[in-house]
Design a protein around this motif. Structure first.
Motif, PDB file in Angstrom:
ATOM      1  N   VAL A 169       0.847  -1.193   0.000  1.00  0.00           N
ATOM      2  CA  VAL A 169       0.000   0.000   0.000  1.00  0.00           C
ATOM      3  C   VAL A 169       0.880   1.240   0.000  1.00  0.00           C
ATOM      4  CG1 VAL A 169      -0.208   0.041   2.516  1.00  0.00           C
ATOM      5  CG2 VAL A 169      -1.972   1.119   1.132  1.00  0.00           C
ATOM      6  N   LEU A 170       0.438   2.294  -0.706  1.00  0.00           N
ATOM      7  CA  LEU A 170       1.200   3.540  -0.743  1.00  0.00           C
ATOM      8  C   LEU A 170       0.254   4.723  -0.857  1.00  0.00           C
ATOM      9  CD1 LEU A 170       2.622   4.397  -4.203  1.00  0.00           C
ATOM     10  CD2 LEU A 170       1.298   2.317  -3.918  1.00  0.00           C
ATOM     11  N   LYS A 171       0.769   5.879  -0.451  1.00  0.00           N
ATOM     12  CA  LYS A 171      -0.018   7.113  -0.499  1.00  0.00           C
ATOM     13  C   LYS A 171      -0.066   7.646  -1.930  1.00  0.00           C
ATOM     14  CE  LYS A 171       1.810   8.430   4.035  1.00  0.00           C
ATOM     15  NZ  LYS A 171       2.657   9.413   4.734  1.00  0.00           N
ATOM     16  N   VAL A 172      -1.247   8.110  -2.314  1.00  0.00           N
ATOM     17  CA  VAL A 172      -1.404   8.780  -3.598  1.00  0.00           C
ATOM     18  C   VAL A 172      -1.608  10.276  -3.390  1.00  0.00           C
ATOM     19  CG1 VAL A 172      -2.877   8.976  -5.641  1.00  0.00           C
ATOM     20  CG2 VAL A 172      -2.276   6.742  -4.758  1.00  0.00           C
ATOM     21  N   LEU A 173      -2.325  10.628  -2.336  1.00  0.00           N
ATOM     22  CA  LEU A 173      -2.544  12.030  -1.970  1.00  0.00           C
ATOM     23  C   LEU A 173      -2.260  12.159  -0.481  1.00  0.00           C
ATOM     24  CD1 LEU A 173      -3.517  14.841  -2.976  1.00  0.00           C
ATOM     25  CD2 LEU A 173      -5.811  14.173  -2.240  1.00  0.00           C
ATOM     26  N   SER A 174      -1.261  12.957  -0.139  1.00  0.00           N
ATOM     27  CA  SER A 174      -0.832  13.082   1.249  1.00  0.00           C
ATOM     28  C   SER A 174      -1.196  14.448   1.809  1.00  0.00           C
ATOM     29  CB  SER A 174       0.683  12.874   1.370  1.00  0.00           C
ATOM     30  OG  SER A 174       1.057  11.620   0.859  1.00  0.00           O
TER      31      SER A 174
END
Length: 437
Positions: free
Chosen positions: A198-203
């Motif tokens: 899982v990874l951030k797309v909008l932080s």
């Protein structure tokens, strides 16, 4: 009764081909998507997002999340290839749906868009947790940012966030840069550090934090700064894709049409970046971009065309594989310079980067190592945003036969010399010993 049974059987025969249709690796088009809403008014308030999906050929089936007739499968076959859940307050899904069935849906290789909001139910939180995302434990908390808010935030609580901290990936968000900030109002979440899928797309910005905007802080907030993710994605090991958003309003017509100006910035935009953001993100999650397929692994000796059943140590061989990328309409040659092949037995004995002809063919040549056993050609390709390729083909390697060795081995010349020198020395010694007076 006999006629009724025959009728049911005939209907089943006609229905099964339709029900068995699902996402195809070779042709990822014409997909059916189930959209679960906690209120059918979302169908009109989020019409822009839904219409972009319809315009790209998706068949959307809108249903209330508590509909008692809900089902993802029939006769053991999945009815849908994608699932959108815009029902953050739903405590229990209708029909045969629950968190386990949704997890099984993703485990089968299908895709999911999950959107939460403040006061998200335990059901929604549980599904998100299964995907490696943890929402703020305080159900009344929202993301607050006193420096990166939208100046159009009429409530004055700075919960309408204007974020432009996007993931740096043209595959996930497209090659066209999103110029305007994205408007976000919703709940914060963090990524499970033990889940590397899982990874951030909008932080959120470093000044953001998660708290109840209508009450005073009595203790430091649990989620702060860049640890807060507003929108995250996950690509499972079976290439199923998941988007998790902390805001249903992110997809709404109101925020899509809204103008935006980030606090402290002189730049004003007539339209927020929401439409471009959610459109490009939906293209990725539904495999319209970043979806790879590979042909079979091809190998043979240099100068030959047929694939042998076995190699000999130190054989010169050629290896190739074809890789293509889905463009949304057709398969196009994939071009990259980081695809590698391993010649593997317990560990890689050969690791080579493949050359490409820019027409989809990746190839290389190398010499079989001086080790015999059962080897594998392995291509394991993982790149941010792209579907994972994992290919292997087994091949045995034999040593030289007794009649295949060289007649005289160059490395043995010193031993040959020592042998003949010993023989000559013994002859001279014998001659001197016998005839010396």
């Amino acid at each position: 009764m006999m006629n009724l049974s025959r009728s049911v059987a005939l209907i089943s025969l006609f229905l099964l081909p339709l029900l068995s249709f699902s996402f195809s690796v070779d042709n990822p088009t014409d997909r059916r998507v189930l959209v679960l809403l906690d209120d059918l008014s979302l169908k009109s308030s989020h019409s822009i997002f839904f219409n972009t999906l319809k315009s790209r050929g998706f068949d959307l089936d809108f249903k209330l999340a508590e509909d008692s007739k809900l089902a993802l499968q029939r006769y053991g076959q999945y009815l849908y290839d994608g699932l959108i859940i815009f029902a953050p307050s739903t405590e229990r899904l209708g029909g045969s749906l629950d968190s386990k069935s949704i997890a099984d849906f993703v485990d089968s290789g299908r895709d999911l868009i999950l959107s939460a909001d403040t006061y998200a139910s335990d059901l929604i939180r549980g599904i998100a947790t299964e995907c490696g995302v943890d929402f703020d434990e305080d159900s009344s908390a929202m993301v607050i940012d006193h420096t990166s808010f939208s100046v159009s935030d009429v409530d004055g609580d700075h919960t309408l966030i204007a974020s432009d901290d996007f993931v740096k990936s043209d595959v996930i968000l497209g090659k066209t840069k999103i110029e305007a900030p994205v408007l976000f109002r919703g709940v914060a979440h963090s990524l499970n550090p033990s889940n590397n899928l899982v990874l951030k797309v909008l932080s959120a910005s470093p000044s953001a934090y998660s708290a109840n905007p209508s009450s005073m802080l009595s203790s430091p907030p649990q989620l702060t700064g860049s640890a807060i993710s507003l929108v995250s994605v996950m690509q499972a090991r079976n290439n199923a894709r998941v988007v998790i958003s902390g805001s249903v309003q992110l997809f709404s017509d109101r925020l899509i049409r809204s103008g935006v100006q980030k606090a402290g910035s002189p730049n004003q935009y007539e339209k927020s970046g929401n439409e471009q953001f959610v459109t490009e993100l939906s293209k990725w999650v539904f495999h319209e971009r970043g979806h790879l397929k590979a042909g079979s692994l091809v190998h043979h000796r240099v100068g030959e065309t047929d694939e042998p059943a076995i190699y000999r140590i130190k054989d010169d061989l050629e290896f190739s594989v074809e890789i293509y990328e889905w463009s949304g309409k057709s398969w196009e040659p994939y071009v990259a310079n980081d695809v590698q092949v391993q010649f593997y037995m317990m560990s890689p004995y050969v690791l080579k980067t493949l050359s490409t002809d820019k027409k989809g063919l990746f190839h290389t040549s190398f010499k079989v190592p001086d080790v015999y056993g059962v080897f594998q050609f392995k291509v394991e390709y993982e790149k941010l945003g792209y579907s994972t390729l994992s290919l292997s083909k087994q091949i045995p390697v034999r040593p030289y036969r007794h009649n295949e060795y060289e007649r005289f081995i160059p490395t043995a010349y010193p031993y040959y010399g020592a042998c003949f020198t010993t023989m000559a020395g013994f002859f001279v010694f014998s001659f001197v010993y016998l005839y010396h007076k």
